[in-house]
Each structure stands twice: as C-alpha cells, then as structure tokens.
Scaffold this motif. Structure first.
Motif, PDB file in Angstrom:
ATOM      1  N   ILE A 108       0.868  -1.183   0.000  1.00  0.00           N
ATOM      2  CA  ILE A 108       0.000   0.000   0.000  1.00  0.00           C
ATOM      3  C   ILE A 108       0.901   1.228   0.000  1.00  0.00           C
ATOM      4  CG2 ILE A 108      -1.830   1.248   1.203  1.00  0.00           C
ATOM      5  CD1 ILE A 108      -2.728  -1.491   0.280  1.00  0.00           C
ATOM      6  N   ILE A 109       0.680   2.134  -0.970  1.00  0.00           N
ATOM      7  CA  ILE A 109       1.528   3.322  -1.102  1.00  0.00           C
ATOM      8  C   ILE A 109       0.631   4.542  -1.211  1.00  0.00           C
ATOM      9  CG2 ILE A 109       3.499   4.316  -2.309  1.00  0.00           C
ATOM     10  CD1 ILE A 109       3.742   1.575  -3.770  1.00  0.00           C
ATOM     11  N   PRO A 110       0.345   5.229  -0.102  1.00  0.00           N
ATOM     12  CA  PRO A 110      -0.577   6.362  -0.138  1.00  0.00           C
ATOM     13  C   PRO A 110       0.091   7.687  -0.474  1.00  0.00           C
ATOM     14  CG  PRO A 110       0.052   5.883   2.118  1.00  0.00           C
ATOM     15  CD  PRO A 110       0.742   4.852   1.264  1.00  0.00           C
ATOM     16  N   TYR A 111      -0.685   8.561  -1.104  1.00  0.00           N
ATOM     17  CA  TYR A 111      -0.302   9.958  -1.196  1.00  0.00           C
ATOM     18  C   TYR A 111      -0.571  10.606   0.160  1.00  0.00           C
ATOM     19  CZ  TYR A 111      -0.159  10.012  -6.371  1.00  0.00           C
ATOM     20  OH  TYR A 111       0.149   9.815  -7.691  1.00  0.00           O
ATOM     21  N   LEU A 112       0.426  11.244   0.763  1.00  0.00           N
ATOM     22  CA  LEU A 112       0.204  11.983   1.991  1.00  0.00           C
ATOM     23  C   LEU A 112      -0.733  13.164   1.742  1.00  0.00           C
ATOM     24  CD1 LEU A 112       3.836  12.113   3.452  1.00  0.00           C
ATOM     25  CD2 LEU A 112       2.056  10.383   3.837  1.00  0.00           C
ATOM     26  N   ARG A 113      -1.298  13.717   2.793  1.00  0.00           N
ATOM     27  CA  ARG A 113      -2.160  14.894   2.641  1.00  0.00           C
ATOM     28  C   ARG A 113      -1.383  15.999   1.914  1.00  0.00           C
ATOM     29  NH1 ARG A 113      -3.807  17.541   8.269  1.00  0.00           N
ATOM     30  NH2 ARG A 113      -4.879  15.530   8.535  1.00  0.00           N
ATOM     31  N   GLY A 114      -2.037  16.594   0.924  1.00  0.00           N
ATOM     32  CA  GLY A 114      -1.386  17.632   0.144  1.00  0.00           C
ATOM     33  C   GLY A 114      -0.684  17.138  -1.102  1.00  0.00           C
ATOM     34  N   TYR A 115      -0.819  15.851  -1.421  1.00  0.00           N
ATOM     35  CA  TYR A 115      -0.125  15.275  -2.576  1.00  0.00           C
ATOM     36  C   TYR A 115      -1.096  14.461  -3.433  1.00  0.00           C
ATOM     37  CZ  TYR A 115       4.230  16.252  -0.029  1.00  0.00           C
ATOM     38  OH  TYR A 115       5.259  16.863   0.642  1.00  0.00           O
ATOM     39  N   GLY A 116      -0.855  14.462  -4.725  1.00  0.00           N
ATOM     40  CA  GLY A 116      -1.566  13.573  -5.623  1.00  0.00           C
ATOM     41  C   GLY A 116      -3.071  13.695  -5.534  1.00  0.00           C
ATOM     42  N   THR A 117      -3.747  12.556  -5.449  1.00  0.00           N
ATOM     43  CA  THR A 117      -5.209  12.522  -5.457  1.00  0.00           C
ATOM     44  C   THR A 117      -5.818  12.510  -4.053  1.00  0.00           C
ATOM     45  OG1 THR A 117      -5.194  10.106  -5.612  1.00  0.00           O
ATOM     46  CG2 THR A 117      -5.262  11.340  -7.673  1.00  0.00           C
ATOM     47  N   THR A 118      -5.005  12.681  -3.028  1.00  0.00           N
ATOM     48  CA  THR A 118      -5.546  12.772  -1.668  1.00  0.00           C
ATOM     49  C   THR A 118      -6.192  14.148  -1.478  1.00  0.00           C
ATOM     50  OG1 THR A 118      -4.026  11.169  -0.708  1.00  0.00           O
ATOM     51  CG2 THR A 118      -4.925  12.835   0.788  1.00  0.00           C
ATOM     52  N   ASP A 123     -13.915  21.497   3.266  1.00  0.00           N
ATOM     53  CA  ASP A 123     -13.140  22.700   2.943  1.00  0.00           C
ATOM     54  C   ASP A 123     -12.720  23.472   4.190  1.00  0.00           C
ATOM     55  OD1 ASP A 123     -13.324  22.197   0.253  1.00  0.00           O
ATOM     56  OD2 ASP A 123     -15.058  23.505  -0.070  1.00  0.00           O
ATOM     57  N   LYS A 124     -13.417  23.242   5.299  1.00  0.00           N
ATOM     58  CA  LYS A 124     -13.124  23.986   6.528  1.00  0.00           C
ATOM     59  C   LYS A 124     -12.019  23.333   7.372  1.00  0.00           C
ATOM     60  CE  LYS A 124     -17.843  25.817   6.846  1.00  0.00           C
ATOM     61  NZ  LYS A 124     -19.092  25.875   7.679  1.00  0.00           N
ATOM     62  N   THR A 125     -11.623  22.121   7.030  1.00  0.00           N
ATOM     63  CA  THR A 125     -10.558  21.458   7.789  1.00  0.00           C
ATOM     64  C   THR A 125      -9.251  22.211   7.621  1.00  0.00           C
ATOM     65  OG1 THR A 125     -11.598  19.302   7.441  1.00  0.00           O
ATOM     66  CG2 THR A 125      -9.287  19.308   8.106  1.00  0.00           C
ATOM     67  N   PRO A 126      -8.553  22.525   8.704  1.00  0.00           N
ATOM     68  CA  PRO A 126      -7.269  23.223   8.570  1.00  0.00           C
ATOM     69  C   PRO A 126      -6.303  22.448   7.696  1.00  0.00           C
ATOM     70  CG  PRO A 126      -7.987  23.208  10.863  1.00  0.00           C
ATOM     71  CD  PRO A 126      -8.909  22.286  10.117  1.00  0.00           C
ATOM     72  N   ARG A 127      -5.580  23.157   6.857  1.00  0.00           N
ATOM     73  CA  ARG A 127      -4.552  22.525   6.023  1.00  0.00           C
ATOM     74  C   ARG A 127      -3.280  22.428   6.863  1.00  0.00           C
ATOM     75  NH1 ARG A 127      -9.364  21.725   4.074  1.00  0.00           N
ATOM     76  NH2 ARG A 127      -9.432  21.545   1.788  1.00  0.00           N
ATOM     77  N   PHE A 250       2.253  17.495  -7.124  1.00  0.00           N
ATOM     78  CA  PHE A 250       2.277  18.807  -6.472  1.00  0.00           C
ATOM     79  C   PHE A 250       1.161  19.725  -6.974  1.00  0.00           C
ATOM     80  CE2 PHE A 250       7.092  17.925  -6.910  1.00  0.00           C
ATOM     81  CZ  PHE A 250       7.012  16.928  -5.954  1.00  0.00           C
ATOM     82  N   ASP A 251       0.394  19.253  -7.980  1.00  0.00           N
ATOM     83  CA  ASP A 251      -0.748  20.025  -8.464  1.00  0.00           C
ATOM     84  C   ASP A 251      -1.927  19.958  -7.497  1.00  0.00           C
ATOM     85  OD1 ASP A 251       0.540  20.840 -10.785  1.00  0.00           O
ATOM     86  OD2 ASP A 251      -0.158  19.119 -11.948  1.00  0.00           O
ATOM     87  N   ASN A 252      -1.809  19.138  -6.471  1.00  0.00           N
ATOM     88  CA  ASN A 252      -2.839  19.063  -5.425  1.00  0.00           C
ATOM     89  C   ASN A 252      -3.138  20.464  -4.893  1.00  0.00           C
ATOM     90  OD1 ASN A 252      -3.763  18.849  -2.532  1.00  0.00           O
ATOM     91  ND2 ASN A 252      -3.726  16.673  -3.016  1.00  0.00           N
ATOM     92  N   PRO A 253      -4.419  20.848  -4.787  1.00  0.00           N
ATOM     93  CA  PRO A 253      -4.748  22.219  -4.375  1.00  0.00           C
ATOM     94  C   PRO A 253      -4.289  22.591  -2.973  1.00  0.00           C
ATOM     95  CG  PRO A 253      -6.713  20.829  -4.376  1.00  0.00           C
ATOM     96  CD  PRO A 253      -5.628  20.050  -5.056  1.00  0.00           C
ATOM     97  N   ASP A 254      -3.976  21.605  -2.141  1.00  0.00           N
ATOM     98  CA  ASP A 254      -3.549  21.866  -0.768  1.00  0.00           C
ATOM     99  C   ASP A 254      -2.041  21.725  -0.574  1.00  0.00           C
ATOM    100  OD1 ASP A 254      -6.288  22.140   0.183  1.00  0.00           O
ATOM    101  OD2 ASP A 254      -6.437  19.979  -0.116  1.00  0.00           O
ATOM    102  N   HIS A 255      -1.330  21.384  -1.649  1.00  0.00           N
ATOM    103  CA  HIS A 255       0.089  21.063  -1.496  1.00  0.00           C
ATOM    104  C   HIS A 255       0.904  22.203  -0.890  1.00  0.00           C
ATOM    105  CE1 HIS A 255       3.981  19.260  -2.282  1.00  0.00           C
ATOM    106  NE2 HIS A 255       4.355  20.404  -2.851  1.00  0.00           N
ATOM    107  N   VAL A 256       0.803  23.376  -1.448  1.00  0.00           N
ATOM    108  CA  VAL A 256       1.619  24.492  -0.966  1.00  0.00           C
ATOM    109  C   VAL A 256       1.302  24.806   0.492  1.00  0.00           C
ATOM    110  CG1 VAL A 256       2.119  26.951  -1.239  1.00  0.00           C
ATOM    111  CG2 VAL A 256       1.963  25.471  -3.262  1.00  0.00           C
TER     112      VAL A 256
END
Length: 350
Positions: A108-118, A123-127, A250-256
């Motif tokens: 199992i190889i997950p994308y961490l929060r802020g990466y890929g399709t995760t 929308d209100k959860t803190p990044r 890195f195109d994930n909207p939360d990555h930065v």
C-alpha cells in the motif's frame, strides 16, 4: 477519526541533542493474520528506473481525507505501508512495489495529505502539516482498509511519519524501515540553534517562514522541487520523465499550504490542531521505538541528516543500520529499490 484515535477500534484491530534537533529541521481481512511470505533470502537484481507506473490506483475515505493510494500484490498478503517524502510522491516506490509484491506482500503506497489525489473531505478542515497529523492519517488509512498491522517503511516526511506511528501506535506496526533513522522532534527542541553549517542546510525552512517564501514556492513549485532533488541526491542522474511523473502530485490544491505549514510548525511559528496536542506531548519526550527496525542511509545523501551513531540508542527492539553505497542520495527507495525492498523483507523476519 475522532479528536483522538479511537482506542476501542484500535484494540479491535487488536545522539546528541544537536544531532536529534537537526533531524527534525529537515480488502478484507486483517493482515496480521497472514503468515510472512515464503520469499527468497535475497531478491533478484533490480535496476532503478525499470518501472514507470502502478497497476492499481485507488481511493478510500477516512473521516478527514479521501486518500489516494497505489496497491500491488496479493489482497490477502501481509501488508507493507510505504510512505513518501517531500518533495516526492508515491513514484519513489515504483520499483520497490513489484519486488515486494513478487515476494508475497500486499503493498500500500498512499499519497500523503497535500499530494496527488488525496483530498480533504471538508473545505473547513485546517490545512495542517504537523507531523502527528500525517501519522494519524495513516492510522486512519489502516483502519479504513481493515488492516490490523503492517510493516511501515519510509524516508523524509514518510520516515518521520513511520517513526511517529511506531512510537505512538506500536501495536499497529509489525516492523519498520526508516531512512535517516530517528526523525521524531518537537517545537521545543527546535528552539535550540544549530551550528552554522547545519543551519545553512535548512535554508528552505527559513525561506518558507517568510511570506516571500510562501509566494515563491507557490509560483515556482516544480523548479523548487527539482532543485531539492538535485541537491539532496547529487549523484542521482534522474531524467525529466522521472521528475515529471512525481511533480504532477504537487498540483494538489492543498500542497503548498501543507508544505508551508509543516515547516512553519516545526519552528513554532504557527499552531497545530488541539486534537493532536496529546500526541505532540508524547513526541516531545523523544520516546523510544520498540518495534523491530532497520535504519538506512545513502552514502551521498545531500539533505540534512544525522549520523547513525546519534540515533542508534533510540531503538529498544531488534535493530540494524545499513549504509547503501554507490552514490545513493536522499530518495533512497527510488535510487536503490533492491536494497530498500530487501530491508523490508529482512526486518519482517526480525
């Protein structure tokens, strides 16, 4: 996942100070019920860059995230959870996964929060990029997949996440492989300044502490990531196609926002979430790790990292360190997939 990891559900799924501070600056069925795979003592030769894709990419929801992940191997095999770092992604394990799958593992190889399709479900959860949040995400992933216990292996952010999982939830970790060793730290530990040469190596952390750095990373994410790849692995001659496959994550909207928060949190410049306070309190004590562990280091790692002697005493279970030669840098699993996969198999037999 509630404010704390659900303990009933959990039961059901039944150095020197400077060196340690330097580390921080920088489907069904329970897997544990399966026997270890009958794999050979040594893996066949495997060349880095042989594979360019994963057979299966999936999504699964926890209470906070919709997590994207790759999967390989037998659905009923013993589980290995592979965790990537920054600025990398799941393709760090594109050559490791088939090796482990051929040895009988479910990988199992997950994308961490802020990466890929995760993605965050709300929308209100803190990044929030604080380390304990990433580790709690992975416990929630194991819960969602109904996996009681897994071998945990990672590097960079993924190594730190694996360390935290092993320290706080050892009953969920059968064994661990950690590149660069013991990576647990705290905001309090990071208040102590390092020698100038060590501080220099963390230039990007201080850049990210500024609004200029935030804007700079957002405006130049790909070029920034490629520079880190080059400096962290100075002898790794990766091609544009290899980089571009990972850069898409890195195109994930939360990555930065996740990256900036992670490094600012380490310096105590921003707050985390209160629901992780109890975890951070335990981690601030720099707890021992009792699960069987192999630590690894590349002989050409250009990223900040401590000497193995600085963290060997943090592992109280069966323990071994391996230095991988041949010009191997920071992204060890992608640069030396055979050595990394072999360490996973070996630590599973400790």
């Amino acid at each position: 996942m509630s404010e704390q990891i659900n303990h009933h559900r959990r039961r059901f799924f039944s150095m020197t100070a400077i060196a340690l501070a330097a580390v921080e600056f920088g489907v069904a069925g329970a897997a544990s019920a399966q026997p270890a795979p009958a794999s050979p003592a040594s893996l066949p030769d495997a060349k880095a860059g042989t594979h360019t894709s994963f057979e299966a990419l999936k999504q699964i929801k926890t209470d906070v995230l919709d997590i994207g992940y790759a999967e390989a191997g037998k659905a009923n095999g013993p589980v290995v959870l592979l965790l990537h770092g920054w600025p990398y992604d799941i393709y760090s394990f594109v050559d490791v996964a088939p090796l482990l799958a051929s040895a009988g593992y479910r990988v199992i190889i997950p994308y961490l929060r802020g990466y890929g399709t995760t993605r965050f479900l709300d929308d209100k959860t803190p990044r929030n990029g604080q380390p304990s949040a990433l580790a709690a995400d992975m416990i929630a992933l194991l819960d969602a997949l109904k996996i009681e216990k897994a071998v945990i292996a990672g590097y960079d952010w993924g190594g730190r996440t694996a360390n935290i999982m092993a320290a706080l939830w050892p009953e969920r970790c059968k064994a661990m492989v950690s590149v660069s060793g013991y990576l647990i730290g705290s905001q309090e530990a990071n208040k102590k300044p390092l020698p100038p040469k060590a501080e220099l190596a963390w230039w990007y952390q201080f850049y990210f502490a500024t609004e200029r750095g935030h804007l700079g990373y957002a405006s130049n994410t790909y070029d920034f990531a490629k520079l880190i790849w080059q400096t962290a692995s100075p002898k790794w001659n990766f091609d544009d196609a290899t980089f571009d496959r990972s850069a898409a994550a890195f195109d994930n909207p939360d990555h930065v926002d996740i990256v900036i928060h992670n490094y600012r949190w380490r310096l105590g410049l921003v707050e985390g979430e209160a629901k992780y306070d109890a975890y951070e309190k335990k981690l601030a004590a720099l707890p021992m790790i009792s699960v069987p562990t192999i630590t690894m280091e590349g002989d050409a790692n250009g990223a900040p990292h401590p000497m193995p002697s600085a963290y060997a005493g943090k592992f109280s279970g069966r323990y071994e360190h391996r230095t991988i030669g041949g010009g191997i840098g920071h992204n060890l699993p992608q640069e030396a997939p055979q050595a990394f996969a072999q360490a996973v198999i070996d630590v599973d037999r400790f």
